[in-house]
Design a protein around this motif. Structure first.
Motif, PDB file in Angstrom:
ATOM      1  N   GLN A  90      11.124-131.622 -16.496  1.00 19.75           N
ATOM      2  CA  GLN A  90      10.715-130.616 -15.587  1.00 19.75           C
ATOM      3  C   GLN A  90       9.215-130.074 -15.585  1.00 19.75           C
ATOM      4  N   PHE A  91       8.591-129.766 -16.452  1.00 24.69           N
ATOM      5  CA  PHE A  91       7.270-129.301 -16.357  1.00 24.69           C
ATOM      6  C   PHE A  91       6.738-130.210 -15.363  1.00 24.69           C
ATOM      7  N   ALA A  92       6.586-131.448 -15.550  1.00 27.11           N
ATOM      8  CA  ALA A  92       5.951-132.327 -14.623  1.00 27.11           C
ATOM      9  C   ALA A  92       6.397-132.098 -13.127  1.00 27.11           C
ATOM     10  N   ASN A  93       7.589-132.155 -12.900  1.00 27.83           N
ATOM     11  CA  ASN A  93       7.998-131.840 -11.385  1.00 27.83           C
ATOM     12  C   ASN A  93       7.721-130.649 -10.980  1.00 27.83           C
ATOM     13  N   SER A  94       7.758-129.561 -11.743  1.00 23.96           N
ATOM     14  CA  SER A  94       7.317-128.384 -11.272  1.00 23.96           C
ATOM     15  C   SER A  94       5.694-128.282 -10.998  1.00 23.96           C
ATOM     16  N   LEU A  95       4.939-128.822 -11.546  1.00 29.47           N
ATOM     17  CA  LEU A  95       3.676-129.265 -11.155  1.00 29.47           C
ATOM     18  C   LEU A  95       3.555-129.871  -9.931  1.00 29.47           C
ATOM     19  N   ASN A  96       4.102-130.960  -9.885  1.00 27.98           N
ATOM     20  CA  ASN A  96       4.048-131.932  -8.660  1.00 27.98           C
ATOM     21  C   ASN A  96       4.639-131.138  -7.456  1.00 27.98           C
ATOM     22  N   ALA A  97       5.700-130.287  -7.709  1.00 28.87           N
ATOM     23  CA  ALA A  97       6.244-129.490  -6.383  1.00 28.87           C
ATOM     24  C   ALA A  97       5.300-128.341  -6.020  1.00 28.87           C
ATOM     25  N   ASN A  98       4.347-127.915  -7.066  1.00 32.30           N
ATOM     26  CA  ASN A  98       3.127-127.097  -6.594  1.00 32.30           C
ATOM     27  C   ASN A  98       1.872-127.752  -6.536  1.00 32.30           C
ATOM     28  N   SER A  99       1.896-129.013  -5.705  1.00 33.13           N
ATOM     29  CA  SER A  99       0.737-129.926  -6.103  1.00 33.13           C
ATOM     30  C   SER A  99      -0.360-129.505  -4.903  1.00 33.13           C
ATOM     31  N   ASN A 100       0.037-128.753  -4.000  1.00 38.44           N
ATOM     32  CA  ASN A 100      -0.822-128.208  -2.903  1.00 38.44           C
ATOM     33  C   ASN A 100      -1.454-126.962  -3.173  1.00 38.44           C
ATOM     34  N   GLN A 101      -1.384-126.385  -4.641  1.00 37.42           N
ATOM     35  CA  GLN A 101      -1.851-125.003  -4.690  1.00 37.42           C
ATOM     36  C   GLN A 101      -2.793-125.308  -6.209  1.00 37.42           C
ATOM     37  N   ALA A 106       2.439-134.712 -18.316  1.00 38.08           N
ATOM     38  CA  ALA A 106       2.802-134.499 -17.021  1.00 38.08           C
ATOM     39  C   ALA A 106       2.365-135.603 -16.025  1.00 38.08           C
ATOM     40  N   GLN A 107       0.818-135.483 -16.141  1.00 39.44           N
ATOM     41  CA  GLN A 107       0.252-136.573 -15.302  1.00 39.44           C
ATOM     42  C   GLN A 107       0.675-137.891 -15.717  1.00 39.44           C
ATOM     43  N   THR A 108       1.090-138.306 -16.842  1.00 44.30           N
ATOM     44  CA  THR A 108       1.358-139.563 -17.353  1.00 44.30           C
ATOM     45  C   THR A 108       2.568-139.772 -16.628  1.00 44.30           C
ATOM     46  N   ILE A 109       3.794-138.714 -16.799  1.00 41.12           N
ATOM     47  CA  ILE A 109       4.891-138.912 -16.221  1.00 41.12           C
ATOM     48  C   ILE A 109       5.087-139.303 -14.837  1.00 41.12           C
ATOM     49  N   LEU A 110       4.214-138.458 -13.796  1.00 46.25           N
ATOM     50  CA  LEU A 110       3.942-138.658 -12.520  1.00 46.25           C
ATOM     51  C   LEU A 110       3.244-140.018 -12.102  1.00 46.25           C
ATOM     52  N   GLN A 111       2.699-140.503 -13.153  1.00 48.39           N
ATOM     53  CA  GLN A 111       1.950-141.597 -12.700  1.00 48.39           C
ATOM     54  C   GLN A 111       3.053-142.927 -13.231  1.00 48.39           C
ATOM     55  N   GLY A 112       3.913-142.542 -13.917  1.00 49.01           N
ATOM     56  CA  GLY A 112       4.556-143.778 -14.529  1.00 49.01           C
ATOM     57  C   GLY A 112       4.110-144.428 -15.744  1.00 49.01           C
ATOM     58  N   THR A 113       3.177-143.799 -16.202  1.00 48.56           N
ATOM     59  CA  THR A 113       2.542-144.772 -17.320  1.00 48.56           C
ATOM     60  C   THR A 113       3.420-144.431 -18.818  1.00 48.56           C
ATOM     61  N   PRO A 114       3.230-145.267 -19.793  1.00 51.63           N
ATOM     62  CA  PRO A 114       4.313-145.102 -20.908  1.00 51.63           C
ATOM     63  C   PRO A 114       3.845-144.097 -21.861  1.00 51.63           C
ATOM     64  N   TYR A 115       2.795-143.352 -21.773  1.00 54.48           N
ATOM     65  CA  TYR A 115       2.444-142.366 -22.611  1.00 54.48           C
ATOM     66  C   TYR A 115       3.552-141.396 -22.782  1.00 54.48           C
ATOM     67  N   HIS A 116       4.247-140.851 -21.922  1.00 59.12           N
ATOM     68  CA  HIS A 116       5.252-139.958 -22.005  1.00 59.12           C
ATOM     69  C   HIS A 116       6.382-140.173 -22.943  1.00 59.12           C
ATOM     70  N   ARG A 117       6.469-141.369 -23.254  1.00 57.17           N
ATOM     71  CA  ARG A 117       7.500-141.840 -24.363  1.00 57.17           C
ATOM     72  C   ARG A 117       7.142-141.699 -25.597  1.00 57.17           C
ATOM     73  N   THR A 118       5.974-141.259 -25.877  1.00 60.02           N
ATOM     74  CA  THR A 118       5.536-141.143 -27.323  1.00 60.02           C
ATOM     75  C   THR A 118       5.968-139.926 -27.913  1.00 60.02           C
TER      76      THR A 118
END
Length: 145
Positions: free
Chosen positions: A75-86, A133-145
């Motif tokens: 949810q945090f990652a998606n919130s940051l992504n939703a405000n990526s123009n700011q 959040a960065q790794t979630i949005l990039q699809g990298t495996p870090y967020h699973r740790t």
């Protein structure tokens, strides 16, 4: 995609614990462009005035506090992504909390946990979550740790 150069943190106080500063330094290396501005620790009213002066025009203000809404990392990652123009500024208050004036201008009020953390540790947790959040949005495996 998370643009980390659009993010900065205003934090009350200095980090005095070496192990926390080492953790912060580790994540700062992983998040190019993320900056931290420290405000002198005093009381919430004085800190609030300094924080308000430090906020730049057009920044989306996000404050942290255990009394606010908790989010999952996704949810945090998606919130940051939703405000990526700011440009987003995160506010980490001191031991006595954040002034009402700063709370009033916050666009987003979030909790890292319902638990209370020392402000130094909250800073480290926030930076780790920005990285996550960065790794979630990039699809990298870090967020699973």
């Amino acid at each position: 995609m998370l643009n980390t150069s659009r993010y900065r943190i205003i934090a009350v106080g200095k980090v005095s614990k070496t192990w926390i500063q080492q953790g912060i330094n580790l994540y700062i290396k992983r998040i190019p462009g993320l900056t931290i501005n420290e405000i002198k620790n005093s009381n919430p009213i004085k800190e609030g005035k300094l924080i308000l002066k430090s906020i730049k025009k057009g920044e989306l203000v996000v404050i942290l506090g255990e009394e606010f809404k908790a989010m999952s990392s996704l949810q945090f990652a998606n919130s940051l992504n939703a405000n990526s123009n700011q440009r987003i500024v995160f506010i980490v208050g001191g031991a006595d909390g954040i002034s009402p004036e700063v709370k009033d201008i916050a666009s987003l009020k979030i909790s890292l946990s319902p638990l209370t953390f020392p402000h130094e540790l909250a800073r480290l947790l926030l930076i780790e979550q920005i990285y996550r959040a960065q790794t979630i949005l990039q699809g990298t495996p870090y967020h699973r740790t």
